[in-house]
Design an enzyme around this catalytic site. Structure first.
Site, PDB file in Angstrom:
ATOM      1  N   ARG A  55     -12.491   0.654  -4.386  1.00 21.17           N
ATOM      2  CA  ARG A  55     -13.024  -0.627  -3.878  1.00 21.17           C
ATOM      3  C   ARG A  55     -14.542  -0.782  -3.988  1.00 21.17           C
ATOM      4  O   ARG A  55     -15.097  -1.645  -3.305  1.00 21.17           O
ATOM      5  CB  ARG A  55     -12.619  -0.826  -2.414  1.00 21.17           C
ATOM      6  CG  ARG A  55     -11.146  -0.655  -2.120  1.00 21.17           C
ATOM      7  CD  ARG A  55     -10.303  -1.687  -2.823  1.00 21.17           C
ATOM      8  NE  ARG A  55      -8.921  -1.656  -2.353  1.00 21.17           N
ATOM      9  CZ  ARG A  55      -7.903  -2.126  -3.061  1.00 21.17           C
ATOM     10  NH1 ARG A  55      -8.098  -2.643  -4.260  1.00 21.17           N
ATOM     11  NH2 ARG A  55      -6.690  -2.083  -2.583  1.00 21.17           N
ATOM     12  N   ASN A  85     -10.738  -2.749 -11.175  1.00 19.01           N
ATOM     13  CA  ASN A  85     -10.636  -4.103 -10.580  1.00 19.01           C
ATOM     14  C   ASN A  85     -11.429  -4.218  -9.290  1.00 19.01           C
ATOM     15  O   ASN A  85     -10.916  -4.604  -8.248  1.00 19.01           O
ATOM     16  CB  ASN A  85      -9.168  -4.492 -10.364  1.00 19.01           C
ATOM     17  CG  ASN A  85      -8.476  -3.608  -9.348  1.00 19.01           C
ATOM     18  OD1 ASN A  85      -8.881  -2.464  -9.144  1.00 19.01           O
ATOM     19  ND2 ASN A  85      -7.439  -4.124  -8.709  1.00 19.01           N
ATOM     20  N   ASP A 143      -5.834  -3.399 -14.474  1.00 16.89           N
ATOM     21  CA  ASP A 143      -4.856  -3.198 -13.399  1.00 16.89           C
ATOM     22  C   ASP A 143      -4.984  -4.278 -12.340  1.00 16.89           C
ATOM     23  O   ASP A 143      -6.072  -4.591 -11.889  1.00 16.89           O
ATOM     24  CB  ASP A 143      -5.042  -1.832 -12.735  1.00 16.89           C
ATOM     25  CG  ASP A 143      -3.981  -1.573 -11.693  1.00 16.89           C
ATOM     26  OD1 ASP A 143      -2.793  -1.750 -12.011  1.00 16.89           O
ATOM     27  OD2 ASP A 143      -4.334  -1.209 -10.555  1.00 16.89           O
ATOM     28  N   ASP A 296      -1.673   5.216  -6.892  1.00 20.95           N
ATOM     29  CA  ASP A 296      -2.065   3.805  -6.760  1.00 20.95           C
ATOM     30  C   ASP A 296      -2.646   3.569  -5.363  1.00 20.95           C
ATOM     31  O   ASP A 296      -2.383   2.552  -4.722  1.00 20.95           O
ATOM     32  CB  ASP A 296      -0.882   2.871  -7.041  1.00 20.95           C
ATOM     33  CG  ASP A 296      -1.326   1.421  -7.239  1.00 20.95           C
ATOM     34  OD1 ASP A 296      -2.542   1.139  -7.226  1.00 20.95           O
ATOM     35  OD2 ASP A 296      -0.444   0.555  -7.402  1.00 20.95           O
ATOM     36  N   PHE A 314      -1.362  -6.876  -1.202  1.00 19.41           N
ATOM     37  CA  PHE A 314      -0.487  -5.829  -1.744  1.00 19.41           C
ATOM     38  C   PHE A 314      -1.208  -4.483  -1.671  1.00 19.41           C
ATOM     39  O   PHE A 314      -2.419  -4.408  -1.847  1.00 19.41           O
ATOM     40  CB  PHE A 314      -0.186  -6.117  -3.215  1.00 19.41           C
ATOM     41  CG  PHE A 314       0.728  -7.278  -3.451  1.00 19.41           C
ATOM     42  CD1 PHE A 314       2.099  -7.143  -3.273  1.00 19.41           C
ATOM     43  CD2 PHE A 314       0.234  -8.501  -3.874  1.00 19.41           C
ATOM     44  CE1 PHE A 314       2.963  -8.202  -3.506  1.00 19.41           C
ATOM     45  CE2 PHE A 314       1.083  -9.578  -4.117  1.00 19.41           C
ATOM     46  CZ  PHE A 314       2.444  -9.431  -3.935  1.00 19.41           C
TER      47      PHE A 314
END
Ligand SMILES: [Zn+2]
Lengths: 426, 323
Positions: A55, A85, A143, A296, A314
């Site tokens: 993050r 991402n 991703d 993940d 999610f």
């Protein structure tokens, strides 16, 4: 010592010098060496996670490289690959270098960043793949924002051939998943929740396999969740397509039945699928169709995750539970042999990346994980090192825990205490 | 067997025995509503929160009247006047409601599962007044009671549910209630709107209305939303009406004593032709009337089943006597 790369499973001594494994054998002695007694414990190569979200930059309230690194070490990982991402996404060399600088400052373990496949994760224009590779990107992925245009994916796979790193595909056709939040099936029908059909994954796996086959590029399929996906990857491997694939602990351990209580701790993308899919994932892991277990790891702030199922983001965290969950509910329940589990966390993900890690062979970098298989513990997310407490395994009673972690011959976790650069506990 | 659930979240969790128990209670309360004085003191001193976080006039009015007839105090929570809007954590929402020191929360929300999560978090009773596409248990009970009243039984009946099953919370509650009580349920509608997964629970799925209408004892038509056209799930209202709308011509092949039901509000000329909606076989207005007694039963049974608090609780038995 369990070192699946060399099919080694037995009692050994290990001599480490200058960050590398100097010798492995029985009855080793070296007058000058400090001795660490690990009798009764398991020593494996350090775990490697191909898929984490730290993050940073942009969403440091969810996780930072520091908290992510501590979480990884607490879970026995010595190498993790961060997804691109972030906000902004890692689509240029300066941004990649920012991650690397932050990773170097934190120390603790090897953080290998992936770079974005397309500028801004928009799925339109490829990033400067060669420059990013030179700067240290270990793979390319959009991703979370699947590349919808087949021509872009085809071009990326063509380029990747010359660059020598995989294109990591989050296989999802957004026009099929739409606003879905759980697997489309019995549970979505019963609960009145919008479904994500299995085909949203399988049509993209089919597309990307065909493109990998024709281009010769290395496709790595992220977080496979469907039985049909496993079958297609198996068939592609059999005909020589350069494809590798990963599976997450949560897809191995849980099914969509878990979502029937409307708890967002079980909301992730791809969604938890059916028991039939779950069985196929285990079979794929056993027969090598699925190369690696990847977490993940997707931390979110508790308040975000507590929103209604429909609006909650999610993703689940996974670094600190991966091995104990898969050992307790996989190995001890005879779904997988212990060396196969260790391989899926060490030499096999190393092979996906083509990096010289994941083994304790003489001359290898001394990344190692020490496990105490006798410990019994209960998963309490409040005690996680990760900022994210969104674990689908909260409350699970587990056997086995990572005790120590060494990175390049230096202890970073000892007796479950994280050590800073200077040897003090964090 | 006494009623032991503090919450009414759906009909799926209920046993046939529990369903019968509620229906008996509905019957008792319906008798009350035929008297000139329609009020009973069963919930005097109790507070019921009507928390409708999605627009609804009919269900809210029905619950309000039900609570008044039970002598309960009512607290209205309007979306505009509350912070309990989407995006806020469910847990926070629940705690806010609990802090109001109330006995029951009647909750409507456009997200499936919200009442389930709230009920886990708070002590007051939670009554699901419709959550997303999940369940609408009081409407399901209305339909069960109306069928029972008109047909004298539920077991063995062929019940045909027509329309947008995928998005219908009423269809789900009807299905669970009816099938647990021994009816045979058929879903019929455009294939994208009828999840095949229901076959696994014992429903029959049909695509052509004319195949299944003749054997139906009861037809429940579901409301179709305009959004379904935008999502390309149905081509147009007109073609929907032609295939799945119920008019006199189609009814000519149905059983003469077939019951026509609709949870309302009806798109006249789409789900039901006007002459069918207002015709002799329609029991749509009976559904509305029965709604009040059903909601009285739901409030009364759930609040009575709460753990004894510091204050005295109305025992189900005593209150039943005072009816
Ligand atoms: Zn992904």
């Amino acid at each position: 010592m369990i070192d699946p790369a060399r099919k080694l499973d037995g009692e050994r001594d290990l001599l480490i010098r200058d960050g590398r494994v100097e010798r492995v054998g029985k009855g080793l002695s070296d007058a000058g060496a400090e001795t660490v007694e690990l009798k009764g414990l398991w020593v494996t190569p350090g775990f490697i996670d191909l898929h984490v979200h730290f993050r940073t930059p942009g969403q440091t309230h969810k996780e930072t490289i520091g908290s992510g690194a501590r979480s990884a070490v607490a879970g026995g990982f010595t190498t993790v690959c961060t997804m691109a991402n972030t906000e902004p996404p890692i689509d240029s060399v300066p941004l990649l270098e920012h991650i690397q600088a932050e990773a170097a400052r934190v120390g603790l373990l090897n953080i290998l960043p992936l770079a974005a496949l397309t500028l801004g994760l928009r799925g339109e224009t490829l990033t400067e793949m060669e420059g990013l590779r030179k700067a240290g990107a270990v793979g390319f992925s959009d991703d979370g924002m699947p590349v919808m245009r087949a021509a872009v994916m085809r071009r990326a796979l063509e380029y990747s051939r010359g660059i020598g790193v995989p294109v990591v595909s989050h296989c999802e056709d957004k026009s099929l998943s739409e606003k879905g939040i759980v697997h489309e099936g019995v549970v979505s029908a019963r609960c009145g929740l919008q479904g994500i059909p299995a085909e949203s994954e399988t049509v993209m796996i089919a597309r990307d396999l065909l493109l990998a086959e024709s281009t010769g590029g290395h496709l790595h399929v992220a977080h496979v969740s469907t039985a049909a996906g496993v079958a297609m990857i198996r068939a592609a491997k059999a005909r020589g397509v350069r494809v590798t694939a990963e599976v997450t602990p949560h897809h191995l351990m849980l099914t969509d039945e878990a979502v029937a209580g409307f708890d967002s701790r079980f909301k992730m993308n791809p969604p938890l699928r059916t028991g039939n899919d779950q069985a196929a994932l285990w079979e794929g892991l056993r027969d090598g169709t699925l190369d690696a277990v990847a977490t993940d790891h997707a931390p979110h702030a508790t308040a975000e995750k507590e929103a209604e199922l429909e609006h909650a983001p999610f993703g689940v965290v996974g670094l600190e539970t991966a091995f104990p969950v898969l050992y307790t509910r996989g190995v001890l329940e005879k779904r997988l042999e212990l060396p196969a589990l260790v391989a899926a966390l060490t030499c096999r993900p190393a092979a996906v990346l083509g990096i010289q890690r994941g083994t304790l062979a003489e001359g290898a970098i001394a990344d190692l994980t020490v496990i105490d298989p006798t410990i019994r513990w209960t998963v309490e997310p409040v005690r996680f090192e990760s900022k994210g407490k969104n674990s689908p395994f909260a409350g699970w009673e587990l056997r086995g825990q990572v005790r120590d972690v060494w990175v390049a011959g230096r202890p970073v976790l000892r007796d479950r205490k994280i050590l800073l650069q200077n040897g003090e506990t964090a | 067997m006494p009623w032991t659930r503090k919450d009414l979240l759906g009909l799926e969790p209920l046993s046939a025995e529990e369903l019968r128990l509620v229906l008996d209670q509905v019957k008792a309360f319906k008798e009350v509503s035929t008297r000139s004085v329609k009020k009973v003191p069963a919930l005097r001193g109790r507070t019921v929160v009507l928390c409708f976080l999605e627009p609804s006039t009919r269900t809210r009015a029905s619950f309000e009247l039900a609570a008044k007839r039970l002598s309960a105090d009512i607290l209205q929570v309007q979306p505009a006047s509350s912070s309990l809007l989407k995006g806020e954590s469910v847990v926070d929402t629940a705690r806010n409601i609990e802090a109001m020191q109330v006995d029951a929360v009647v909750l409507r929300h456009n997200s499936s599962g919200i009442p389930v999560r709230v009920a886990q978090a708070i002590r007051p009773s939670v009554i699901n007044a419709g959550d997303g596409s999940h369940e609408h248990p009081t409407q399901g009970l209305v339909d069960l009671f109306t069928i029972l009243e008109k047909k004298g039984r539920i077991e063995g009946l062929n019940v045909l549910i027509v329309g947008d099953v995928l998005h219908s919370r009423v269809a789900r509650s009807d299905f669970w209630g009816l099938s647990k009580l021994g009816a045979k349920v058929t879903f019929c509608g455009p294939p994208p709107l009828v999840p095949a997964a229901f076959e696994g629970f014992g429903a029959r799925i049909a695509t052509r209305l004319e195949d299944v209408l003749p054997e139906a004892d009861v037809v429940i038509a579901l409301r179709i939303q305009k959004e379904r056209m935008e999502e390309q799930m149905i081509p147009s209202f007109r073609s929907y009406a032609r295939l799945y709308g119920i008019d006199e011509a189609k009814l000519a092949r149905a059983k003469p004593d077939v019951l026509i039901m609709h949870p309302g509000p009806v798109n006249r000329g789409v789900e039901l032709a006007p002459e069918v909606a207002d015709g002799p076989r329609s029991v749509i207005l009976d559904q509305v009337t029965n709604g009040i007694a059903v909601r009285m039963a739901a409030l009364f049974l759930t609040i009575s089943a709460q753990e004894p608090a510091a204050s005295s609780k109305p025992a189900a038995q005593t209150a039943a006597v005072s009816l």
